[in-house]
Design a protein around this motif. Structure first.
Motif, mmCIF file in Angstrom:
data_model
loop_
_atom_site.group_PDB
_atom_site.id
_atom_site.type_symbol
_atom_site.label_atom_id
_atom_site.label_comp_id
_atom_site.label_asym_id
_atom_site.label_seq_id
_atom_site.Cartn_x
_atom_site.Cartn_y
_atom_site.Cartn_z
ATOM 1 N N PRO A 241 -11.742 2.026 -17.013
ATOM 2 C CA PRO A 241 -11.463 0.965 -17.953
ATOM 3 C C PRO A 241 -11.286 2.251 -19.311
ATOM 4 O O PRO A 241 -10.169 1.182 -20.062
ATOM 5 N N ASP A 242 -11.639 2.978 -19.973
ATOM 6 C CA ASP A 242 -11.665 3.520 -20.592
ATOM 7 C C ASP A 242 -11.007 4.004 -20.549
ATOM 8 O O ASP A 242 -10.360 4.440 -21.930
ATOM 9 N N ALA A 243 -10.359 4.645 -19.830
ATOM 10 C CA ALA A 243 -8.693 4.965 -19.553
ATOM 11 C C ALA A 243 -7.915 4.636 -19.969
ATOM 12 O O ALA A 243 -6.750 5.748 -20.224
ATOM 13 N N MET A 244 -7.699 3.778 -20.580
ATOM 14 C CA MET A 244 -6.982 2.544 -21.443
ATOM 15 C C MET A 244 -6.310 3.301 -22.616
ATOM 16 O O MET A 244 -5.098 3.135 -23.339
ATOM 17 N N ALA A 245 -6.990 4.390 -23.106
ATOM 18 C CA ALA A 245 -7.315 4.756 -24.093
ATOM 19 C C ALA A 245 -6.045 5.620 -24.724
ATOM 20 O O ALA A 245 -4.958 6.259 -25.221
ATOM 21 N N GLY A 246 -5.038 6.346 -23.604
ATOM 22 C CA GLY A 246 -3.766 6.888 -23.380
ATOM 23 C C GLY A 246 -2.519 5.929 -23.328
ATOM 24 O O GLY A 246 -2.571 5.016 -23.274
ATOM 25 N N PRO A 247 -1.265 6.841 -23.051
ATOM 26 C CA PRO A 247 -0.298 6.118 -23.559
ATOM 27 C C PRO A 247 -0.298 5.232 -22.090
ATOM 28 O O PRO A 247 -0.409 5.136 -21.116
ATOM 29 N N THR A 248 0.450 3.986 -22.271
ATOM 30 C CA THR A 248 0.698 2.969 -21.497
ATOM 31 C C THR A 248 1.688 3.826 -19.949
ATOM 32 O O THR A 248 0.954 3.817 -18.766
ATOM 33 N N PRO A 249 2.785 4.841 -20.364
ATOM 34 C CA PRO A 249 3.006 5.558 -18.962
ATOM 35 C C PRO A 249 2.342 6.300 -17.772
ATOM 36 O O PRO A 249 1.770 6.538 -16.618
ATOM 37 N N VAL A 250 0.841 6.571 -19.122
ATOM 38 C CA VAL A 250 -0.102 7.226 -18.350
ATOM 39 C C VAL A 250 -0.730 6.244 -17.860
ATOM 40 O O VAL A 250 -0.809 7.259 -16.250
ATOM 41 N N SER A 251 -0.951 5.181 -17.547
ATOM 42 C CA SER A 251 -1.992 4.246 -17.175
ATOM 43 C C SER A 251 -1.401 4.059 -15.526
ATOM 44 O O SER A 251 -1.366 3.842 -14.581
ATOM 45 N N ALA A 252 0.287 4.086 -15.976
ATOM 46 C CA ALA A 252 0.665 2.969 -14.708
ATOM 47 C C ALA A 252 0.479 4.272 -14.021
ATOM 48 O O ALA A 252 0.432 4.182 -12.435
ATOM 49 N N LEU A 253 0.824 6.024 -13.749
ATOM 50 C CA LEU A 253 0.306 6.668 -13.716
ATOM 51 C C LEU A 253 -0.807 7.275 -12.734
ATOM 52 O O LEU A 253 -0.933 7.397 -11.295
ATOM 53 N N ILE A 254 -1.357 7.218 -14.151
ATOM 54 C CA ILE A 254 -2.854 7.424 -12.790
ATOM 55 C C ILE A 254 -3.253 5.468 -12.373
ATOM 56 O O ILE A 254 -3.891 6.071 -11.176
ATOM 57 N N HIS A 255 -3.242 4.566 -12.646
ATOM 58 C CA HIS A 255 -2.803 3.872 -11.761
ATOM 59 C C HIS A 255 -2.851 3.420 -9.704
ATOM 60 O O HIS A 255 -3.037 3.274 -9.152
ATOM 61 N N ALA A 256 -1.116 4.549 -10.373
ATOM 62 C CA ALA A 256 -0.191 3.670 -9.528
ATOM 63 C C ALA A 256 -0.258 4.192 -8.599
ATOM 64 O O ALA A 256 0.027 4.834 -6.958
ATOM 65 N N ALA A 257 -0.005 5.878 -9.174
ATOM 66 C CA ALA A 257 0.752 6.786 -7.626
ATOM 67 C C ALA A 257 -0.174 7.584 -7.873
ATOM 68 O O ALA A 257 -0.610 8.660 -6.804
ATOM 69 N N THR A 258 -1.406 8.133 -8.680
ATOM 70 C CA THR A 258 -1.770 9.488 -8.626
ATOM 71 C C THR A 258 -3.114 9.015 -8.882
ATOM 72 O O THR A 258 -3.853 7.650 -9.246
ATOM 73 N N MET A 259 -4.151 10.002 -8.558
ATOM 74 C CA MET A 259 -5.520 9.878 -8.757
ATOM 75 C C MET A 259 -6.230 9.208 -8.636
ATOM 76 O O MET A 259 -6.740 9.281 -7.790
ATOM 77 N N VAL A 260 -5.963 7.409 -8.323
ATOM 78 C CA VAL A 260 -7.492 6.407 -8.562
ATOM 79 C C VAL A 260 -7.050 6.740 -6.615
ATOM 80 O O VAL A 260 -7.599 6.179 -5.979
ATOM 81 N N THR A 261 -5.991 6.599 -5.725
ATOM 82 C CA THR A 261 -5.764 6.983 -4.855
ATOM 83 C C THR A 261 -5.766 7.789 -3.928
ATOM 84 O O THR A 261 -5.556 7.702 -2.514
ATOM 85 N N ALA A 262 -6.159 8.851 -5.183
ATOM 86 C CA ALA A 262 -6.484 10.358 -4.296
ATOM 87 C C ALA A 262 -8.172 9.892 -3.228
ATOM 88 O O ALA A 262 -8.083 10.373 -2.237
ATOM 89 N N GLY A 263 -9.180 9.078 -3.756
ATOM 90 C CA GLY A 263 -9.679 9.256 -2.857
ATOM 91 C C GLY A 263 -9.917 8.395 -1.374
ATOM 92 O O GLY A 263 -9.675 8.618 -0.287
ATOM 93 N N VAL A 264 -8.768 6.497 -1.626
ATOM 94 C CA VAL A 264 -8.117 6.930 -0.232
ATOM 95 C C VAL A 264 -7.767 7.530 0.797
ATOM 96 O O VAL A 264 -7.745 7.609 1.423
ATOM 97 N N TYR A 265 -7.042 8.661 0.238
ATOM 98 C CA TYR A 265 -6.456 9.194 1.190
ATOM 99 C C TYR A 265 -7.176 10.447 1.247
ATOM 100 O O TYR A 265 -6.886 10.809 2.765
ATOM 101 N N LEU A 266 -8.034 11.183 0.701
ATOM 102 C CA LEU A 266 -8.904 11.688 1.421
ATOM 103 C C LEU A 266 -9.675 10.534 2.148
ATOM 104 O O LEU A 266 -9.740 11.542 3.572
#
Lengths: 621, 102, 169
Positions: A241-266
């Protein structure tokens, strides 16, 4: 065609290097950044085509680029591995990132750090692609850390405001907890099995360990720790939730395409280990179910548009974990894909709204936007329906029904998990439509400042199409993944329901949520405020609003004790020795300074004394 | 042939040099510091000439001539500086000239 | 070279040492310079007894003649009086001389030890006349002569410059 695989992560990486080093005009920056991701997307699509048409031997393709290091039996390669699982992740990551980049060219146009922004973004995508394509866990870990670094850089992108820097640090440190656990898991794996090559591991592990053996459970739990940190699951979800401090496209990238799904992939990548450790796998399911509920409740209470979306991401990734935990592997990956589409779309739409309303984040000060931002409204509505699971039409409904069915029927499924997932559907529907009603309907609060341009709308439209169409490929999708991630079923379902019945239940619950949201937000707004005003409701609201007081708890449990230890450790012996060194130097300086008296005779005497000593040395030594 | 031993010549040079050094360190008067330097140079000259005489070579005497030239140059410049200094400060106290130490 | 020359050496050496000691310990600058003249003259005698007549002559002419006269001129220019003598007395009183004396004594002891312990045998009997010195000077030492002349020229320029600037207000 498959030989071009290495270009997929290499092009964004090269582009990131260029953007970081060379100062370019804005137009060129935008072109380079978008073109690099576009090239990587096109190549990955071409690879997909050739993979589907002429599958390589064993339905997997390995490309060894060079040997990374070679230390007494430990020789990981820089090597890429392509199989249906990594193929899906690669295509989705590249394609969604491309759309987000395209969107960002317009969204960030007024920003001073335009080039810096795209350098980070490209590096982010390159890291994620490395992570997904790595053929050994060490390279995967490199991508994993690269993703963590870029998230830190991007969340704290507007670093002039200390709050943003703090959010970036928090994301970095909290995920670091998980990464440490992951690293220890890697050490243990290597120590036990002598390799980090994923395919070798998956082959050797079942031969060396029996089901439920201690080492397997330990490894599975350690890897789970890493996945939990990166994917913002309980108990390490506080950073997102605090990661929302970044620009909105960053949030989109973190949430949708990269980062958070890394755990799922692992976890999907190492599912063999979890099959060997049923307790760890059950923990994955429980964590997923708990997270999806907790985050759903928190999302209900948020005021900040982006924070609502953040909690919804946590909740949705919880669904993926649930699917992984019960053994419904393809359902998790399918949900990853649909989630990538609709969540990216939601963030892009939120970005349009926020920019249109002078950086206004509070959903209670929005409203009545549906006819003033029509494209944003319709695409946002489609994405919201997909998120909430509008049955039969949207992609999100297909993937979520699949997970529900998995919770009921897969090997580790149980009634409790199924019910939790169903409650999650209700919560999702509720908070999604609460958000949509508050933002787009009702009264107009703020005039519109800026209309989005084509570069921002086209990605939204494409993603809206995918948020619906993505659902219809479920059957070929499952077939495609079958070999890598077989569906673990058992004969008798835990819940006495057919798949259709489960989906129907979900659809009804979705409608219930929709109606409730409509009733409380549009029809009787006074009722919801009364609910919040009464003491019990207020306490609960505050509790949920603060994310179940997790931050408060961690602050007291970890942050303060560590700060306290740092405080008392400040003046210890080692520090004293450094201080002593400084004092010694200072004393030496004083002594030497006093010799520089400026007196002529003193200098002459020193020269004479030196001569005497020199002669004495020559004479007597 | 019982001539003066060479070591005595050298010792005389050493004595003169040491006396000059003592004077240099003792005196605060810049003029007498210069005098002491002359004495030290002279002591060195004695040693050179003694050595040249021992080996019956002219080199020792030539070195003395060079010392002489250096001393003459040094004294002329140093005395000019000394006069300027006295006009500026009104004293010849060497210890007042300590701008280097500050 | 026999008895008289030897005796002359030791007598002159003794005079040189004593007069030098007196020269560096006088309170009045003119007295010190006069003792210094005596010291230079006796060193000239020492040179002569060591078989270096040219250098002995130059010692008298240049050191005792030119350089000391320069000193005397300066003393006259500065017009030092009784006030300076009192100040000298004050500076020179107490143990101001003790440290330098000890330092010099140690150095001297070391030098003498070096000379005595070293292989410095042989006597100072050979006479090297002006002719040999001149031949060496304008032969192998030509560059040295040129450098010395440059040095002296530089000194002249420097001294002139310093005194000229002083003339300015």
């Amino acid at each position: 065609m498959l030989e071009l695989l290495w270009l997929v992560p290499a092009i964004p990486f090269a582009s990131a290097l260029v953007l970081a080093v060379v100062r370019l005009p804005r137009k060129v920056v935008a072109w380079l950044a978008v073109a690099s991701i576009a090239a990587s997307t096109i190549i990955s699509l071409l690879i997909t085509y050739s993979f589907l048409h002429a599958p390589p031997a064993g339905n997997a393709y390995t490309e060894v680029l060079w040997r990374w290091l070679d230390v007494s039996g430990f020789h990981p390669d820089i090597a890429l591995y392509l199989d249906p699982l990594s193929l899906i992740f690669m295509v989705v990551v590249a394609f969604v990132s491309f759309l987000i980049h395209l969107y960002s060219t317009e969204f960030m146009i007024g920003d001073d750090g335009y080039s810096r922004f795209f350098a980070y973004m490209n590096l982010f995508v390159a890291s994620m692609l490395t992570l997904v394509l790595a053929n050994n866990l060490l390279l995967l870990y490199l991508g994993w850390e690269g993703v963590g670094l870029c998230s830190y850089l991007l969340i704290g992108f507007w670093y002039r405001d200390p709050v943003n820097g703090l959010a970036g640090r928090k994301a970095f440190i909290v995920t670091r907890v998980g990464d440490t656990s992951f690293a220890i898991g890697l050490f243990l794996l290597f120590q036990q099995l002598g390799t980090l090559n994923i395919q070798d591991l998956m082959r050797v592990a079942p031969q060396s360990w029996h089901v439920g053996s201690g080492v397997a459970v330990a490894v599975a739990f350690l890897l789970l720790g890493g996945a939990v940190g990166k994917s913002a699951q309980l108990p390490l979800q506080t950073w997102l939730p605090d990661a929302m401090a970044g620009p909105t496209p960053v949030s989109a990238l973190i949430h949708a395409a990269t980062m958070v799904t890394a755990g799922v992939y692992l976890i999907a990548r190492t599912h063999v280990l979890y099959a060997l450790a049923p307790s760890a796998q059950f923990a994955v399911a429980v964590i997923g179910a708990a997270t999806l509920l907790l985050a759903g409740f928190s999302a209900l209470t948020q005021h900040d548009l982006k924070r609502v979306l953040a909690y919804s991401t946590i909740s949705q990734v919880g669904y993926m974990f649930l699917a992984l935990g019960v053994g419904a592997w393809p359902a998790a990956v399918f949900h990853f894909m649909t989630h990538a589409f609709f969540k990216a779309l939601l963030f892009l739409g939120a970005g349009i709204v926020i920019q249109a309303l002078h950086e206004e984040h509070d959903i209670f000060r929005m409203g009545g936007l549906w006819n003033r931002l029509p494209v944003a409204f319709w695409t946002f509505l489609i994405a919201g329906c997909s998120l909430a699971g509008l049955p039969l039409i949207t992609a999100g409904a297909f993937s979520k029904d699949w997970i529900l069915w998995g919770a009921a029927s897969a090997a580790q499924g149980s009634t409790g998990l199924w019910v939790a997932a169903l409650v999650g559907v209700l919560l999702t529907s509720l908070y999604t439509f609460r958000m949509i009603f508050l933002v787009f309907f009702g009264q107009e609060h703020t005039p519109i400042a800026k209309k989005p341009g084509a570069a921002m709308l086209i990605p939204c439209i494409v993603l809206a199409f995918l948020s619906i169409a993505g659902g219809y490929i479920r059957i070929p999708f499952a077939h495609f993944l079958e070999e890598v991630l077989p569906w673990t079923t058992r004969v008798a379902s835990a819940v006495p329901l057919s798949e259709t019945a489960s989906a129907t239940a979900a659809g009804l619950v979705f409608l219930l949520g929709l109606v409730l949201a409509w009733f409380f937000i549009l029809r009787r707004p006074s009722l919801s405020s009364a609910l919040v005003k009464n003491p019990a409701g207020a306490a609960l609201h505050r509790f949920w609003f603060s994310d179940w007081a997790m931050d408060w708890l961690y602050e007291r449990l970890f942050v303060r004790p560590i700060l306290w230890i740092a405080q008392i450790g400040k003046g210890d012996v080692i520090d004293g020795s450094y201080d002593g060194l400084a004092l010694l130097t200072q004393g030496g300086w004083r002594a030497l300074r006093s010799t520089q008296s400026g007196k002529l005779r003193w200098y002459a005497a020193v020269i004479a004394g030196g001569t005497i000593i020199f002669i004495a040395v020559v004479l007597f030594l | 042939m019982n001539a003066v031993p060479m070591s005595h010549g050298l010792i005389l040079g050493g004595i003169l040099f040491a006396i000059g050094l003592a004077g240099l360190l003792m005196r605060r008067n810049l003029l007498l510091i210069l005098v002491s330097i002359e004495v030290m140079l002279n002591g060195a000259g004695v040693a050179f000439v003694a050595a040249g005489s021992r080996w019956a070579q002219p080199d020792g005497q030539i070195m003395f001539l060079f010392i002489l030239a250096a001393a003459a140059a040094e004294v002329s410049v140093a005395l000019a500086l000394l006069v300027r200094y006295y006009r500026m400060r009104g004293t010849l106290d060497a210890d007042t000239a300590r701008g280097l130490g500050e | 070279m026999s008895g008289p020359m030897e005796a002359a050496f030791y007598v002159a050496a003794a005079v040189a040492v004593v007069s030098t000691l007196l020269a560096i310990s006088r309170l009045v600058a003119v007295h010190a310079l006069l003792y210094l003249i005596v010291s230079f003259l006796s060193v000239a005698v020492v040179f002569y007894t060591m078989g270096a007549p040219l250098v002995a002559t130059l010692e008298v002419i240049i050191y005792a003649g030119a350089i000391l006269v320069l000193f005397l001129f300066v003393v006259m220019m500065l017009n030092l009086g009784t006030r300076d003598r009192d100040q000298e007395r004050q500076w020179f009183s107490g143990a101001a001389w003790l440290g330098p004396a000890i330092l010099s004594a140690i150095l001297l002891a070391e030098v003498i030890y070096l000379i005595v312990s070293g292989a410095t045998t042989g006597g100072l009997s050979a006479t090297v006349g002006p002719k040999e010195v001149a031949l060496a000077l304008y032969g192998p030492y030509m560059i040295g002569v040129e450098l010395a002349s440059m040095l002296l020229l530089g000194a002249v320029v420097g001294a002139t410059h310093l005194s000229k600037q002083e003339a300015r207000p």
